[in-house]
Design an enzyme around this catalytic site. Structure first.
Site, PDB file in Angstrom:
ATOM      1  N   ASP A  31       0.859  -1.184   0.000  1.00 43.69           N
ATOM      2  CA  ASP A  31       0.000   0.000   0.000  1.00 43.69           C
ATOM      3  C   ASP A  31       0.897   1.236   0.000  1.00 43.69           C
ATOM      4  O   ASP A  31       1.802   1.351   0.822  1.00 43.69           O
ATOM      5  CB  ASP A  31      -0.858  -0.042   1.270  1.00 43.69           C
ATOM      6  CG  ASP A  31      -2.088   0.831   1.141  1.00 43.69           C
ATOM      7  OD1 ASP A  31      -3.178   0.337   1.446  1.00 43.69           O
ATOM      8  OD2 ASP A  31      -1.942   2.002   0.757  1.00 43.69           O
ATOM      9  N   ASP A  63      -3.397   2.611  -5.645  1.00 42.69           N
ATOM     10  CA  ASP A  63      -2.309   2.689  -4.662  1.00 42.69           C
ATOM     11  C   ASP A  63      -2.160   1.412  -3.835  1.00 42.69           C
ATOM     12  O   ASP A  63      -1.561   1.441  -2.765  1.00 42.69           O
ATOM     13  CB  ASP A  63      -2.516   3.898  -3.740  1.00 42.69           C
ATOM     14  CG  ASP A  63      -3.747   3.726  -2.860  1.00 42.69           C
ATOM     15  OD1 ASP A  63      -4.528   2.799  -3.116  1.00 42.69           O
ATOM     16  OD2 ASP A  63      -3.917   4.534  -1.933  1.00 42.69           O
ATOM     17  N   GLU A  64      -2.707   0.312  -4.335  1.00 46.54           N
ATOM     18  CA  GLU A  64      -2.668  -0.905  -3.533  1.00 46.54           C
ATOM     19  C   GLU A  64      -2.590  -2.135  -4.422  1.00 46.54           C
ATOM     20  O   GLU A  64      -3.264  -2.198  -5.449  1.00 46.54           O
ATOM     21  CB  GLU A  64      -3.952  -0.962  -2.691  1.00 46.54           C
ATOM     22  CG  GLU A  64      -4.036  -2.121  -1.733  1.00 46.54           C
ATOM     23  CD  GLU A  64      -5.375  -2.106  -0.993  1.00 46.54           C
ATOM     24  OE1 GLU A  64      -5.750  -1.036  -0.492  1.00 46.54           O
ATOM     25  OE2 GLU A  64      -6.027  -3.151  -0.958  1.00 46.54           O
TER      26      GLU A  64
END
Length: 414
Positions: free
Chosen positions: A12, A107-108
């Site tokens: 993350d 974002d992950e």
DNA sequence: TCTGGGGTCCTAGGACCC
DNA sequence: TCTGGGGTCCTAGGACCC
């Protein structure tokens, strides 16, 4: 050497949008930064630096409220194309270390190291967990050194445990939950930490005295089913650290296609007006633009939609949707009339509108059809080519009315 | 102080068919 | 004519995630 016990990592990126802005403008480092818009605008915070989180600013908070809590912060509008470019660079770096990556969001991502034992092991490693932890630290350091982006990683036997661990590892840390210690790790955490338990489920659980994952793990099956329905069993198993029943863990790394050959997913665009709107031309124009945009995106993905859905939100926030199943298409010439018809059926109140949206779903693979040929198709090909290169907004339809799609209207020619 | 925009997945009722 | 159950598709809404 023993094999990894189903090691899943959740990587993350920390305050991703803020981090990218700081890479592009280093003077922002250390300053309170909020991405999403300016105070007073209609909108919410999409990313908040740690400096403003200390003041209570979280993503999802309205910009008005953010402005009250952090009036002196630096407010940025956000640039999603740029964030997407950086997300791709991150994936390129990670791919050097791990061949199996599942993208969860911008974002992950999830990393699966199973089968990489020989490739990764180094003489100094005590065991498989040590190997994986060292490798993950290498990824974190590489992202920092090469891109200037901080990331955190959680490691566990399931996606859920890995995800929870990654949030506890922040900022820029790595947290491994050893195999067999999942239940112990989860027990003291509030139920809200578990992916899939939101505000509503949290409230329901609170009413029966369940506040932590430990309490959820030891709750009676029947009682829990009464509270959470079909969700009860898998979530309870997850809270007990039982990975096989863990939600979503049987998902393949990339789910582009469903078993029937259709395309999984949907394409939607929606817009909240700066001020509530009642003007018919303005509404028609927006529906036209939204139809055009979703169809363009569908063509870029090479898919056609069988379902068109209109979304409408009144000034008082009442939100409704109306959909229809049609012959598969990816052209605004076919979608827009459906959208207009759905709109006329949905709009029963005279109240002004706050938001309009158009969604395409039930997607299938694109098949060039006879009816797609002709001047409209060639023009669209030219328009699409320009937009693919310079972005959708590089070309605007020169109209503010629904007449945009009349073939004899010169303004139709983009 | 009102509450974005992009998604995924689930539920539930009604139509329709066997 | 009445009475079913099961399966699938369609539609609307809602919870949840980032």
């Amino acid at each position: 050497m023993k094999a990894y016990a189903s090691r899943i990592c959740c990587l993350d990126l920390d305050t991703f949008f803020v981090s990218v802005e700081r890479v592009l403008d280093p003077t922002l480092v250390g300053k309170p930064v909020i991405v999403g818009g300016r105070p007073g605008e209609r909108g919410v915070v999409t990313a908040a630096s740690y400096e403003v989180r200390a003041l209570g600013v979280r993503s999802g908070l309205s910009l008005t409220e953010a402005g009250r809590l952090a009036p002196h912060a630096v407010y940025l509008p956000g640039r999603h194309g740029t964030y997407g470019d950086y997300a791709q660079r991150v994936r390129d770096v990670v791919a050097r270390f791990c061949p199996v990556i599942s993208i969860a969001s911008i974002d992950e991502m999830f990393l699966d190291f199973r089968g990489c034992e020989r490739m990764l092991a180094r003489p100094g490693d005590g065991d498989a967990d040590a190997t994986i932890e060292r490798t993950v630290w290498s990824i974190v350091h590489s992202l920092d050194a090469e891109l200037g982006l901080p990331a955190s990683v959680g490691i566990g036997t399931s996606r859920s445990v890995a995800k929870i661990a990654s949030t506890l590892a922040k900022p820029q840390g790595v947290l491994l939950v050893p195999h067999g210690q999942e239940a112990e790790f989860l027990a003291p955490l509030p139920v809200r930490r578990y992916p899939g338990i939101g505000p509503v489920a949290e409230q329901k659980l609170a009413r029966v005295g369940i506040g932590t994952l430990g309490q959820l793990a030891s709750a009676g099956r029947r009682m829990l089913r009464g509270v959470l329905g079909a969700w009860a069993d898998p979530i309870r198993a997850g809270a007990r650290g039982e990975a096989p029943a863990d939600l979503g863990d049987d998902r393949p790394a990339f789910r582009e296609h469903d078993p029937e050959g259709g395309i999984v997913g949907s394409i939607s665009n929606e817009r909240t007006f700066r001020e509530d709107v009642g003007d018919a031309d303005c509404i028609t124009s927006m529906l036209c633009a939204l139809s055009e945009r979703v169809c363009w995106r569908a063509r870029r993905r090479g898919v056609q939609a069988r379902t068109v859905t209109l979304k409408l939100r009144y000034a008082d926030f009442e939100t409704l949707s109306r959909g229809r199943t049609i012959t598969p298409t990816c052209t605004e010439q076919e979608v827009f009339p459906v959208v207009m018809d759905l709109y006329r059926r949905a709009r029963t109140r005279p109240l002004r509108l706050r938001l309009l949206g158009v969604a395409l779903s039930n997607l299938g693979l694109y098949a060039e059809q006879g009816r797609l040929f002709g001047e409209d198709t060639r023009l669209r090909g030219v328009v699409d080519t320009i937009r693919d290169k310079y972005g959708f907004d590089s070309l605007r339809r020169g109209t503010a009315t629904g007449r945009a799609f009349r073939r004899d209207d010169p303004r139709t020619r983009a």
